[in-house]
Design a protein around this motif. Structure first.
Motif, PDB file in Angstrom:
ATOM      1  N   ALA A 193       0.830  -1.215   0.000  1.00 44.01           N
ATOM      2  CA  ALA A 193       0.000   0.000   0.000  1.00 44.01           C
ATOM      3  C   ALA A 193       0.857   1.254   0.000  1.00 44.01           C
ATOM      4  N   PHE A 194       1.920   1.270   0.838  1.00 47.96           N
ATOM      5  CA  PHE A 194       2.801   2.445   0.868  1.00 47.96           C
ATOM      6  C   PHE A 194       3.482   2.671  -0.477  1.00 47.96           C
ATOM      7  N   LEU A 195       3.798   1.584  -1.194  1.00 50.08           N
ATOM      8  CA  LEU A 195       4.516   1.699  -2.458  1.00 50.08           C
ATOM      9  C   LEU A 195       3.603   1.999  -3.644  1.00 50.08           C
ATOM     10  N   LEU A 196       2.357   1.488  -3.594  1.00 46.68           N
ATOM     11  CA  LEU A 196       1.523   1.517  -4.789  1.00 46.68           C
ATOM     12  C   LEU A 196       0.322   2.434  -4.692  1.00 46.68           C
ATOM     13  N   VAL A 197      -0.176   2.694  -3.462  1.00 44.36           N
ATOM     14  CA  VAL A 197      -1.416   3.466  -3.315  1.00 44.36           C
ATOM     15  C   VAL A 197      -1.082   4.923  -3.014  1.00 44.36           C
ATOM     16  N   PRO A 198      -1.703   5.877  -3.760  1.00 39.48           N
ATOM     17  CA  PRO A 198      -1.478   7.295  -3.447  1.00 39.48           C
ATOM     18  C   PRO A 198      -1.956   7.614  -2.024  1.00 39.48           C
ATOM     19  N   GLY A 199      -1.158   8.308  -1.256  1.00 37.17           N
ATOM     20  CA  GLY A 199      -1.517   8.636   0.119  1.00 37.17           C
ATOM     21  C   GLY A 199      -1.151   7.486   1.062  1.00 37.17           C
ATOM     22  N   PRO A 200      -0.735   7.843   2.283  1.00 37.29           N
ATOM     23  CA  PRO A 200      -0.228   6.809   3.206  1.00 37.29           C
ATOM     24  C   PRO A 200      -1.294   6.137   4.064  1.00 37.29           C
ATOM     25  N   TRP A 201      -2.560   6.597   4.031  1.00 38.00           N
ATOM     26  CA  TRP A 201      -3.499   6.182   5.075  1.00 38.00           C
ATOM     27  C   TRP A 201      -3.880   4.701   5.019  1.00 38.00           C
ATOM     28  N   LEU A 202      -3.971   4.129   3.841  1.00 34.51           N
ATOM     29  CA  LEU A 202      -4.256   2.701   3.771  1.00 34.51           C
ATOM     30  C   LEU A 202      -3.127   1.892   4.404  1.00 34.51           C
TER      31      LEU A 202
END
Length: 550
Positions: A24-33
């Motif tokens: 999630a940190f690498l692929l999803v925009p924004g850190p919240w997930l």
């Protein structure tokens, strides 16, 4: 299905959640997930290992820190800063070395009963569980720093202080152990020393073997000198503690056993031939005494391993001859004939049974043994024996060996016999006894005293019954035939039941009606159970035991 889902979840979630957080940190925009997934990982670990904070949830916590470091590196133009790097590296080191750290900082705690234990300041220096909680709290703090944006120097300083504290405590613990390498649990050692035992009882056995020691505890108490019971398995502690006022100590390791041998102990008693006994017998400065937990013609009663003990207590001359007859070369001076003190409670009565009362049969099958050559169990013909007894109007008491239900086939055969007796009781009103009544509420001696005749296998039950001088039969489950009495001498005083049970009717006629072996039983009783004055029978063991350490 529910158990399967729970097992899959407990396996997948601890590692799937932090890996998903990294993705999630690498692929999803924004850190919240990613933050939510790392928080879920920590929450799962806290629930799964709630007894120890995050406990042994080691790899998942390493992945959580790695995921947060990845996020911090991605969030800042210049990469990870000094405080984040310091906190992350130290936290990873603490988690990675946590198992060794806990071993180094842990103080041995031996479970005890009937022993007042007071612990000194040195033993309270470090609490291993506190180390779990400290490292877990730092992990949660590192997550909080990433989420809130609070200056990372706070968690960095906390990690430095925690690392220094753990390192310092490890050095102190190492120093104390170098000074006292075998000190063990000092609180227990000091309490045992205050008790001043003269002898110890060592007990190691598989689950369900409590009876082996329970039968001896009342006689150890009657010796009159302080002693300690050393248990190698914690599962036995509640039962033994309730059966004696003597201190009971669980000593899993050989070093633990060694620390309990305080000055003043002169002898160690054993009630079986457990392999763990060898760990104790190696201490040559004590007198090691083998008692066993029954006297029979089984191979267990002439095991060559008995040669390692200094003294071997046997009930009668038969116990000595049994070793020599099977080629076991143990010097005769090692043996002591002490009788079988538990048999002193057996009623010795040769008065005839009242004619208006149907005879009571005790059926006492043994267990199947660990191998086919030691399988003397008659449960395959138990239905035939008990049906024949019922047809003669007899009341039946069934007393199986405590290990019987370890064998599924034997358990089913025992269930069938109990169902047969239950059905007959419902139909005729005869008060057959079996199940928990004879296994838990009645001792073997109680069962012997309640019966007129017995059918048993080659086992210690035959020797105890012999003390009563009442008629009994022994099953020939090995098919020895005419050689039965030569192979198992006690059978000379018993009526043999063949391995198929075909002759059970003739056996019952001899047991109940004719009984031609009455004189043979009297002679065999002296040979197997010792020639002692009945009033002093138990004292023979007590005096011999005292001679081992006084």
């Amino acid at each position: 299905m529910r158990q399967l889902i729970t097992k899959l979840a407990s396996t997948a979630l601890p590692y799937g959640l932090p890996v998903a957080a990294i993705a999630a940190f690498l692929l999803v925009p924004g850190p919240w997930l990613g933050y939510i997934l790392t928080a879920a990982t920590l929450a799962w670990g806290g629930w799964r290992w709630r007894a120890d904070g995050l406990g042994e949830f080691q790899l998942g916590r390493v992945l959580v820190v790695a995921a947060l470091l990845i996020n911090m590196a991605d969030a800042q133009p210049d990469g990870i800063g000094v405080p984040e790097a310091v906190a992350g590296v130290l936290l990873l080191a603490l988690i990675a070395f946590e198992p060794r750290l806990l071993v180094a900082l842990s103080t041995r705690r031996l479970a005890t009963a009937n022993l007042g234990v007071q612990r000194g300041p040195a033993e309270k220096l470090v609490n291993a569980r506190s180390a779990y909680l400290l490292i877990s709290a730092l992990t949660v703090g590192f997550w909080g720093t990433a989420v809130t944006g609070v200056t990372p120097w706070i968690i960095a300083v906390a990690c430095v202080l925690a690392t220094a504290c753990c390192a310092g405590s490890t050095v102190v613990a190492w120093y104390l152990r170098r000074r006292h390498p075998h000190s063990g649990d000092r609180g227990v050692v000091d309490a045992v020393g205050d008790h001043a035992p003269r002898f110890a009882v060592h007990f190691a056995a598989p689950p369900g073997s409590e009876y082996q020691l329970l039968m001896w505890l009342p006689y150890f108490d009657r010796i009159g000198d302080p002693y300690v019971v050393i248990l190698r398995d914690k599962a036995f502690l509640p039962t033994m503690a309730a059966a004696t006022s003597a201190p009971c100590i669980v000593a899993p390791g050989i070093t633990d056993v060694q620390t309990i041998f305080v000055d003043g102990i002169k002898a160690v008693f054993y009630v079986n031939n457990s392999m763990q006994n060898t760990q104790c017998v190696r201490f040559a400065e004590y007198t090691h005494v083998q008692l066993m937990h029954g006297d029979s013609d089984k191979p267990a009663s002439y095991n060559p391993i008995s040669a390692m003990y200094d003294r071997i207590f046997v009930a009668g001359q038969a116990g000595i001859d049994r070793y020599h007859r099977h080629g076991i070369d143990i010097p005769t001076e090692k043996f002591r004939i002490v009788g079988h003190p538990q048999a002193a409670r057996v009623d010795v009565s040769i008065r005839p049974r009242p004619v208006d009362r149907p005879p009571v049969l005790l059926y006492a099958p043994t267990w199947t043994g660990l191998s086919s050559d030691a399988n003397f169990c008659s449960l395959p013909i138990a239905d035939r024996i008990c049906r024949a007894a019922i047809d003669r109007g007899m009341t039946v008491i069934v007393r199986p060996h405590p290990y019987t239900r370890r064998n599924p086939a034997a358990a089913r055969q025992l269930d069938a016999v109990e169902q047969l007796l239950a059905a007959d009781s419902a139909q005729t009103g005869r008060l057959h006894k079996y199940g928990r009544t004879t296994s838990d509420q009645m001792s073997l001696v109680d069962c012997i005293n309640a019966a007129d005749v017995m059918v048993c296998d080659v086992s210690g039950a035959a020797s105890d019954w012999l003390f009563s001088e009442k008629p009994f039969a022994i099953t020939d489950m090995t098919g020895a035939g005419d050689a039965l009495a030569a192979e198992f001498p006690l059978a000379q005083a018993a009526y043999p039941v063949d391995r198929t049970g075909d002759n059970i009717e003739q056996v019952f006629i001899q047991l109940v009606n004719t009984d031609p072996l009455a004189h043979a039983r009297h002679k065999m009783k002296q040979y197997y159970m010792g020639e002692f004055n009945p009033a002093d029978y138990e004292n023979a063991f007590l005096d011999a035991a005292r001679d081992c350490f006084r």
